[in-house]
Design a protein around this motif. Structure first.
Motif, mmCIF file in Angstrom:
data_model
loop_
_atom_site.group_PDB
_atom_site.id
_atom_site.type_symbol
_atom_site.label_atom_id
_atom_site.label_comp_id
_atom_site.label_asym_id
_atom_site.label_seq_id
_atom_site.Cartn_x
_atom_site.Cartn_y
_atom_site.Cartn_z
ATOM 1 N N ARG A 193 0.821 -1.226 0.000
ATOM 2 C CA ARG A 193 0.000 0.000 0.000
ATOM 3 C C ARG A 193 0.845 1.262 0.000
ATOM 4 O O ARG A 193 0.327 2.351 -0.206
ATOM 5 N N ALA A 223 4.156 7.492 -1.261
ATOM 6 C CA ALA A 223 2.734 7.739 -1.488
ATOM 7 C C ALA A 223 1.997 6.428 -1.274
ATOM 8 O O ALA A 223 2.586 5.345 -1.323
ATOM 9 N N GLN A 224 0.695 6.532 -1.003
ATOM 10 C CA GLN A 224 -0.142 5.344 -0.909
ATOM 11 C C GLN A 224 -0.679 5.039 -2.310
ATOM 12 O O GLN A 224 -1.056 5.955 -3.041
ATOM 13 N N GLY A 226 -3.173 2.832 -5.091
ATOM 14 C CA GLY A 226 -4.430 2.127 -5.249
ATOM 15 C C GLY A 226 -4.328 1.150 -6.422
ATOM 16 O O GLY A 226 -3.283 0.511 -6.625
ATOM 17 N N TYR A 236 -2.412 8.221 -3.635
ATOM 18 C CA TYR A 236 -2.993 9.035 -2.566
ATOM 19 C C TYR A 236 -1.830 9.564 -1.743
ATOM 20 O O TYR A 236 -0.809 8.887 -1.572
ATOM 21 N N ARG A 237 -1.972 10.764 -1.231
ATOM 22 C CA ARG A 237 -0.897 11.320 -0.407
ATOM 23 C C ARG A 237 -0.660 10.428 0.801
ATOM 24 O O ARG A 237 -1.577 9.774 1.301
ATOM 25 N N THR A 240 -2.980 10.850 3.816
ATOM 26 C CA THR A 240 -4.428 10.800 3.577
ATOM 27 C C THR A 240 -5.020 9.516 4.142
ATOM 28 O O THR A 240 -4.422 8.447 4.045
ATOM 29 N N VAL A 242 -7.248 6.779 3.544
ATOM 30 C CA VAL A 242 -7.837 6.213 2.338
ATOM 31 C C VAL A 242 -8.969 5.267 2.714
ATOM 32 O O VAL A 242 -8.777 4.317 3.471
ATOM 33 N N THR A 246 -12.583 7.971 -1.297
ATOM 34 C CA THR A 246 -11.537 8.989 -1.150
ATOM 35 C C THR A 246 -11.023 9.404 -2.533
ATOM 36 O O THR A 246 -10.655 8.534 -3.330
ATOM 37 N N VAL A 248 -8.766 10.353 -5.681
ATOM 38 C CA VAL A 248 -7.389 10.007 -6.073
ATOM 39 C C VAL A 248 -6.596 11.290 -6.265
ATOM 40 O O VAL A 248 -7.091 12.266 -6.835
ATOM 41 N N TRP A 249 -5.372 11.325 -5.732
ATOM 42 C CA TRP A 249 -4.491 12.484 -5.927
ATOM 43 C C TRP A 249 -4.068 12.579 -7.391
ATOM 44 O O TRP A 249 -4.079 13.632 -8.002
ATOM 45 N N TYR A 251 -1.936 9.944 -10.821
ATOM 46 C CA TYR A 251 -1.411 8.664 -11.295
ATOM 47 C C TYR A 251 0.071 8.809 -11.628
ATOM 48 O O TYR A 251 0.527 9.891 -12.017
#
Length: 542
Positions: A193, A223-224, A226, A236-237, A240, A242, A246, A248-249, A251
């Motif tokens: 993750r 970063a996290q 997905g 995702y930051r 954050t 998640v 939530t 998405v920041w 790609y």
């Protein structure tokens, strides 16, 4: 002397003397030409890629990928062979073994000012790791990397990376600290993750190469992640929380993201998980508090409804004086009506010091309308006529304070309902029996129930005079800054430069108390000593 021009001998002579010099010049020009050609060839061999491109171990699409190039980074290639270029570091002279091979189809000429490829990618060491002096497990140990160490790896050959310090660009394999197995630093975990950028990578809005950038991950930044789509991961930051829904920041390309070592991730994420738990607990507590508040408000609303819908309990009271009916329970509010002495009114429950007055005809439990407010001290539950009959006759004592009238005159008089007092100003004069008092101002304080002008004489509690105060009591004359006359006790207090003369005799001090009933005085000096001057008859011996 030669008379005939011999062309052959002349040519031979010229050749013998000039030809060597011309040959030397020719060699010089050729060397310049070759040098220039080589320089131009180096420039021509500096390339870019059209998009992200794989560098393979050999000139074949089936060969393992040993590096991934980003567009916009310049690299050096050798001669094209079979549709493939050998790839070299920009510092190379093309004499050493290439880093790998790239297809001719994806190569374009380098643009002016492009940055040069950094041949090192960031890696984090999950556990203590020895690195070797050569690409072999049998080679001597050159050093050790501790858990959590940050390094750069590059120049992958035979499943071995060359390793470098993390804080400098990698330009040549000769700068390597040593070598490690690829599998020891390239961690593969589909469910990781947390991932980090192995080099500077743009975070784009959509999983399409042409999408605009929304951020940047610098080498080593986490970063996290997905779901993966088309070789790109949703990001995702790192801070954050998640959960489902939530946003998405952005790609980023999968090849530029490495899985963070699990043990390091657990340590790094422990704080984030704790924070998440704290936030969740705070949110739950807030929900409970909001629910409790909503329940309390609902209960208050119900109670308020009960109060508003409850029948109004009224009673009849009588006015003891001519009273103002005001718009609000406040002495400064508008006067909306007046009550005559003895007038009966319908009142509701007292509100502080005020009774609400209801329109005549309203009954207990009926619909009633407030028409104003009256100060409660002026109302009584006993009808005036009955009060006079029921009131016992008061035995009057001759000379008592309430048996002697007090006459006050001045230029101006102000009556304060709210403060229960009357203020006189301008040539004030007070006369009571043999006592005469003059001053600039005088305030008469009334007893409770004495804040109307009716029967003021019987309700004066004390009188306070200020400014050029003078008092005459029979043969005595006095002066002071402030004089207070307490009616009930028949005591006069003279304060501030107090002086009292009795014929030729004089006493003075900070405070003089004069007891009217006993016809005696008491002098207090305060910070100054009491001064007394007495005169005796001339024919009296000492």
């Amino acid at each position: 002397m030669i008379s005939i021009f011999d062309k052959d001998s002349l040519f031979r002579s010229f050749s013998a003397s000039i030809a060597p010099a011309l040959f030397g010049v020719a060699l010089f020009l050729v060397s310049i030409s070759l040098s220039s050609a080589a320089y131009c060839d180096d420039k021509a061999n500096l390339k870019n890629t059209k998009s992200i491109a794989n560098v393979r171990e050999s000139a074949s699409l089936k060969a393992p990928v040993i590096w991934v190039l980003s567009p916009g980074e310049s690299f050096l290639v050798g001669k094209e062979k079979g549709g493939w270029f050998g790839v070299y570091p920009a510092s190379s002279d093309l004499s050493e073994k290439p880093v790998g091979y790239i297809s001719k189809k994806i190569v374009i000429s380098a643009a002016q000012g492009n940055s040069v490829v950094d041949w090192g990618d960031v890696r984090y060491i999950g556990s203590k790791l020895d690195y070797r002096a050569k690409r072999s497990s049998k080679s001597a140990v050159a050093g050790t990397l501790d858990e959590g160490s940050k390094i750069k790896v590059g120049f992958l050959r035979g499943d071995w990376y060359a390793i470098f310090k993390a804080d400098k660009p990698v330009t040549a394999e000769s700068d390597a600290l040593g070598f490690v197995k690829k599998s020891s630093v390239d961690l593969k975990s589909k469910d990781a993750r947390v991932r980090y950028a192995v080099r500077k990578v743009s975070v784009i809005q959509k999983p399409v190469a042409s999408s605009k950038a929304v951020g940047v991950l610098n080498p080593g930044h986490r970063a996290q992640v997905g779901k993966e789509k088309g070789g790109m991961y949703a990001l995702y930051r790192i801070d954050t929380i998640v959960k489902k829904g939530t946003p998405v920041w952005g790609y980023a390309w999968g090849p530029f993201l490495a899985a963070y070592p699990k043990n390091l991730e657990e340590k790094k994420m422990a704080g984030i998980d704790t924070r998440k738990a704290d936030i969740a607990a705070a949110a739950e507590k807030k929900d409970v508090e909001l629910q409790e508040r909503a329940t309390a408000l609902a209960s208050m609303d119900e109670a308020m409804e009960d109060v508003l819908n409850a029948p109004i309990v009224t009673s009849t009271m009588y006015s003891e004086a001519v009273l103002n009916v005001r718009s609000q329970p406040n002495a400064k509010s508008l006067i909306v009506d007046k009550l005559e002495v003895g007038q009966a009114v319908l009142v509701g429950p007292v509100q502080g010091k005020w009774f609400p007055i209801y329109k005549g005809g309203a009954t207990s439990g009926g619909e009633a309308k407030i028409i104003g407010y009256v100060y409660k001290a002026y109302l009584t539950i006993v009808a005036p006529d009955k009060a006079k009959k029921d009131k016992p006759k008061k035995a009057r004592v001759a000379g008592a304070s309430d048996d002697v009238p007090i006459k006050i005159t001045s230029k101006k008089m102000t009556f304060s309902e709210n403060k229960n007092r009357i203020t006189f100003s301008g040539d004030v004069k007070v006369v009571r029996l043999e006592v005469t008092l003059t001053s600039d101002t005088l305030t008469a304080h009334l007893r409770a129930g004495g804040d109307s002008l009716k029967d003021t004489q019987d309700k004066i509690k004390k009188i306070v005079a200020n400014g050029r105060v003078k008092v005459v009591m029979n043969n005595r004359k006095g002066s002071c800054d402030t004089l207070t006359y307490v009616v009930a006790d028949s005591i006069i207090y003279m304060e501030g430069n107090a002086k009292l003369k009795d014929g030729p005799n004089l006493v003075q001090g900070e405070l003089i108390k004069f007891y009217l009933k006993d016809n005696r005085s008491e002098v207090v000096g305060g910070n100054k000593p009491v001064e007394a001057i007495f005169y005796t008859p001339n024919n009296v011996s000492p």
